[in-house]
Design an enzyme around this catalytic site. Sequence first.
Site, PDB file in Angstrom:
ATOM      1  N   ARG A 191      -3.038  14.376  -5.974  1.00 48.29           N
ATOM      2  CA  ARG A 191      -3.137  14.798  -4.559  1.00 48.29           C
ATOM      3  C   ARG A 191      -3.823  16.152  -4.385  1.00 48.29           C
ATOM      4  O   ARG A 191      -4.652  16.297  -3.469  1.00 48.29           O
ATOM      5  CB  ARG A 191      -1.747  14.764  -3.891  1.00 48.29           C
ATOM      6  CG  ARG A 191      -1.367  13.348  -3.558  1.00 48.29           C
ATOM      7  CD  ARG A 191      -0.030  13.175  -2.892  1.00 48.29           C
ATOM      8  NE  ARG A 191       0.187  11.736  -2.683  1.00 48.29           N
ATOM      9  CZ  ARG A 191       1.347  11.126  -2.713  1.00 48.29           C
ATOM     10  NH1 ARG A 191       2.456  11.807  -2.923  1.00 48.29           N
ATOM     11  NH2 ARG A 191       1.429   9.818  -2.518  1.00 48.29           N
ATOM     12  N   GLU A 227      -4.379   7.841  -1.718  1.00 43.63           N
ATOM     13  CA  GLU A 227      -3.427   8.758  -2.375  1.00 43.63           C
ATOM     14  C   GLU A 227      -2.288   9.145  -1.426  1.00 43.63           C
ATOM     15  O   GLU A 227      -1.821  10.280  -1.428  1.00 43.63           O
ATOM     16  CB  GLU A 227      -4.128  10.023  -2.857  1.00 43.63           C
ATOM     17  CG  GLU A 227      -5.125   9.805  -3.955  1.00 43.63           C
ATOM     18  CD  GLU A 227      -4.467   9.300  -5.210  1.00 43.63           C
ATOM     19  OE1 GLU A 227      -3.726  10.032  -5.849  1.00 43.63           O
ATOM     20  OE2 GLU A 227      -4.700   8.119  -5.541  1.00 43.63           O
ATOM     21  N   GLY A 256       0.866  -1.182   0.000  1.00 44.05           N
ATOM     22  CA  GLY A 256       0.000   0.000   0.000  1.00 44.05           C
ATOM     23  C   GLY A 256       0.896   1.222   0.000  1.00 44.05           C
ATOM     24  O   GLY A 256       1.284   1.730  -1.052  1.00 44.05           O
ATOM     25  N   ILE A 290     -20.445  20.123  18.035  1.00 49.15           N
ATOM     26  CA  ILE A 290     -21.153  21.394  18.269  1.00 49.15           C
ATOM     27  C   ILE A 290     -22.662  21.222  18.096  1.00 49.15           C
ATOM     28  O   ILE A 290     -23.462  21.833  18.803  1.00 49.15           O
ATOM     29  CB  ILE A 290     -20.624  22.498  17.317  1.00 49.15           C
ATOM     30  CG1 ILE A 290     -19.191  22.871  17.685  1.00 49.15           C
ATOM     31  CG2 ILE A 290     -21.511  23.747  17.358  1.00 49.15           C
ATOM     32  CD1 ILE A 290     -18.503  23.804  16.692  1.00 49.15           C
TER      33      ILE A 290
HETATM   34  C1  LIG Z   1     -11.888   3.549   0.372  1.00 51.69           C
HETATM   35  C2  LIG Z   1     -10.515   3.323  -0.183  1.00 51.69           C
HETATM   36  C3  LIG Z   1     -10.301   3.530  -1.531  1.00 51.69           C
HETATM   37  C4  LIG Z   1      -9.038   3.282  -2.082  1.00 51.69           C
HETATM   38  N1  LIG Z   1      -8.851   3.444  -3.436  1.00 51.69           N
HETATM   39  C5  LIG Z   1      -7.685   3.027  -3.990  1.00 51.69           C
HETATM   40  C6  LIG Z   1      -7.509   3.007  -5.416  1.00 51.69           C
HETATM   41  O1  LIG Z   1      -8.362   3.449  -6.185  1.00 51.69           O
HETATM   42  N2  LIG Z   1      -6.383   2.449  -5.912  1.00 51.69           N
HETATM   43  C7  LIG Z   1      -5.409   1.960  -5.119  1.00 51.69           C
HETATM   44  O2  LIG Z   1      -4.412   1.461  -5.632  1.00 51.69           O
HETATM   45  N3  LIG Z   1      -5.515   1.989  -3.756  1.00 51.69           N
HETATM   46  C8  LIG Z   1      -6.623   2.506  -3.192  1.00 51.69           C
HETATM   47  N4  LIG Z   1      -6.761   2.504  -1.819  1.00 51.69           N
HETATM   48  C9  LIG Z   1      -5.689   2.005  -0.983  1.00 51.69           C
HETATM   49  C10 LIG Z   1      -4.933   3.124  -0.265  1.00 51.69           C
HETATM   50  O3  LIG Z   1      -4.230   3.912  -1.186  1.00 51.69           O
HETATM   51  C11 LIG Z   1      -4.025   2.442   0.769  1.00 51.69           C
HETATM   52  O4  LIG Z   1      -4.863   1.899   1.768  1.00 51.69           O
HETATM   53  C12 LIG Z   1      -3.044   3.409   1.396  1.00 51.69           C
HETATM   54  O5  LIG Z   1      -2.080   3.778   0.463  1.00 51.69           O
HETATM   55  C13 LIG Z   1      -2.343   2.812   2.606  1.00 51.69           C
HETATM   56  O6  LIG Z   1      -1.775   1.598   2.288  1.00 51.69           O
HETATM   57  P1  LIG Z   1      -2.046   0.294   3.202  1.00 51.69           P
HETATM   58  O7  LIG Z   1      -3.504   0.134   3.302  1.00 51.69           O
HETATM   59  O8  LIG Z   1      -1.254  -0.838   2.658  1.00 51.69           O
HETATM   60  O9  LIG Z   1      -1.515   0.680   4.611  1.00 51.69           O
HETATM   61  P2  LIG Z   1      -0.064   0.517   5.177  1.00 51.69           P
HETATM   62  O10 LIG Z   1       0.938   0.986   4.186  1.00 51.69           O
HETATM   63  O11 LIG Z   1       0.087  -0.846   5.707  1.00 51.69           O
HETATM   64  O12 LIG Z   1      -0.096   1.564   6.357  1.00 51.69           O
HETATM   65  C14 LIG Z   1      -0.723   1.301   7.615  1.00 51.69           C
HETATM   66  C15 LIG Z   1      -0.400   2.475   8.533  1.00 51.69           C
HETATM   67  O13 LIG Z   1       1.037   2.603   8.703  1.00 51.69           O
HETATM   68  C16 LIG Z   1       1.448   3.903   8.332  1.00 51.69           C
HETATM   69  N5  LIG Z   1       2.746   3.833   7.659  1.00 51.69           N
HETATM   70  C17 LIG Z   1       3.095   3.024   6.625  1.00 51.69           C
HETATM   71  N6  LIG Z   1       4.377   3.258   6.275  1.00 51.69           N
HETATM   72  C18 LIG Z   1       4.836   4.242   7.089  1.00 51.69           C
HETATM   73  C19 LIG Z   1       6.075   4.942   7.220  1.00 51.69           C
HETATM   74  N7  LIG Z   1       7.102   4.671   6.424  1.00 51.69           N
HETATM   75  N8  LIG Z   1       6.181   5.891   8.171  1.00 51.69           N
HETATM   76  C20 LIG Z   1       5.130   6.195   8.990  1.00 51.69           C
HETATM   77  N9  LIG Z   1       3.937   5.575   8.917  1.00 51.69           N
HETATM   78  C21 LIG Z   1       3.792   4.610   7.989  1.00 51.69           C
HETATM   79  C22 LIG Z   1       0.389   4.405   7.372  1.00 51.69           C
HETATM   80  O14 LIG Z   1       0.342   5.808   7.324  1.00 51.69           O
HETATM   81  C23 LIG Z   1      -0.875   3.801   7.970  1.00 51.69           C
HETATM   82  O15 LIG Z   1      -1.329   4.608   9.001  1.00 51.69           O
HETATM   83  C24 LIG Z   1      -7.991   2.819  -1.241  1.00 51.69           C
HETATM   84  C25 LIG Z   1      -8.212   2.645   0.130  1.00 51.69           C
HETATM   85  C26 LIG Z   1      -9.450   2.882   0.659  1.00 51.69           C
HETATM   86  C27 LIG Z   1      -9.662   2.656   2.136  1.00 51.69           C
END
Ligand SMILES: Cc1cc2nc3c(=O)[nH]c(=O)nc-3n(C[C@H](O)[C@H](O)[C@H](O)COP(=O)(O)OP(=O)(O)OC[C@H]3O[C@@H](n4cnc5c(N)ncnc54)[C@H](O)[C@@H]3O)c2cc1C
Length: 408
Positions: A262, A385, A134, A359
């Site tokens: 973004r 994003e 992700g 509120i």
């Molecule tokens: C409703 C919805 C629609 C979406 N639409 C799309 C889409 O159209 N196409 C697509 O490809 N994806 C899509 N996504 C996926 C979204 O882009 C990812 O969920 C997001 O990028 C986070 O990746 P992850 O879920 O693997 O979380 P992770 O990367 O596992 O992150 C989990 C937590 O750890 C934190 N974290 C991770 N790495 C670090 C770091 N290096 N330093 C500090 N904190 C960190 C993150 O901020 C987060 O809080 C969608 C997600 C949702 C929920």
Amino acid sequence: MPISFDPTPNTRKARDYFHRAAVEQMRPISRHYDDLEHAFPQEWVDWWWREGRRGPQDLDWTGPHDGMIRVCVQAEELCWGDAALYLRTPTAALGGSAVAAAGTPEQKARFLAPFDGDGPPVWGAMAITESGAGSDAAAIQTTAAQDGDEWVLNGTKIFCTSGEGASMHEGGFVVVWATLDRSAGRAGIKSFVVPACTPGMRLIGLEKKLGIRASDTATLVFEDCRIPRGNLLGSAEVRRREGAATGDKGFKGAMATFDASRPIVAAMAVGVGRASLDFVREALAREGVPVRPEAPRHAQGAVERDVLEMEAELQAARLLTWRAAAMMSHGRPNNLEASMAKAKAGLVVTRITQQVVEILGPPGYSQQLLAEKWMRDAKINDIYEGTQQINQLIVARRILDYSSAVLR
Ligand SMILES: Cc1cc2nc3c(=O)[nH]c(=O)nc-3n(C[C@H](O)[C@H](O)[C@H](O)COP(=O)(O)OP(=O)(O)OC[C@H]3O[C@@H](n4cnc5c(N)ncnc54)[C@H](O)[C@@H]3O)c2cc1C
């Protein structure tokens, strides 16, 4: 070069047009499609395809235009109406940004033409995320292998916005990130356009979600999914660089799509935040509670001060958004500014929508009002994003001049 944020006359017309659409077309069906999570919003899709996508009829295309700012203004207005229906709108969306940024003229003509055509509604989508990839897009496991004149894709993509529309409605497409060579890391990752209804691409489920419930968030499986060779965006060359920290231009190029998307997500967040704030201001006015920016601080009430602070924060997010958008329109690198805008707007909308529920008291928490829906719709702006943390990381890297290998 100074950048003016005064909307051009065309942008003002567009803002008024899309605001009317938000009031007349979106708000009346907002609760209904939130309740019926996966129902198809036929009336919105029909209206958009018939009228909305053409925008106001009397724009002066020879006059000054502000490109991306107009796109952001449109996103803000429509998300003021309903962020989930905005995401459900038949457009090329993120997939379109990828084709526009990295496609050849032939690819742009081939994939984007249906979005301006007279055929049935079409959707575009972008599939990057996987269960183990992700924030760290370089960990992608979906593979693409060449076989004669075709690419063969295998893997599973999750959380794909508009994944249902883009994979199942003829004329649409999904841009899929896949690796040509897992051992090459990010240098091996490329993006491929998979047209809707291609055999081997299967929709296996839709997420049930906290917010933006009218948006179709899909899981897509690719099993020996064959697409023509000409559907690769960019070069097939895997350029390894010994010890390279940032990968090749192909991966960087693909990541650059986010510099365009973004600011739009930030504008969407501002739209949801403004919906909440406008609502609470009207509610306070009905109760006779004043909001006086000109009053000295000691004379302001607590709620009044809260509202003024929220307005200032929202305005700050909007200005950051427009700056990132304007830089993009002027062809200036905006990686830092795009992440700043997205991080700020994601934070601000989450706080504002929660504070507005607070509120408003118990009715704010009830489904009598849309305030609770806006609070649920807000959080996603802090996740997709690039999450809040990832965008802050990008800002820190840019300001401190650290590479992604050093600061991660
Ligand atoms: C409703 C919805 C629609 C979406 N639409 C799309 C889409 O159209 N196409 C697509 O490809 N994806 C899509 N996504 C996926 C979204 O882009 C990812 O969920 C997001 O990028 C986070 O990746 P992850 O879920 O693997 O979380 P992770 O990367 O596992 O992150 C989990 C937590 O750890 C934190 N974290 C991770 N790495 C670090 C770091 N290096 N330093 C500090 N904190 C960190 C993150 O901020 C987060 O809080 C969608 C997600 C949702 C929920």
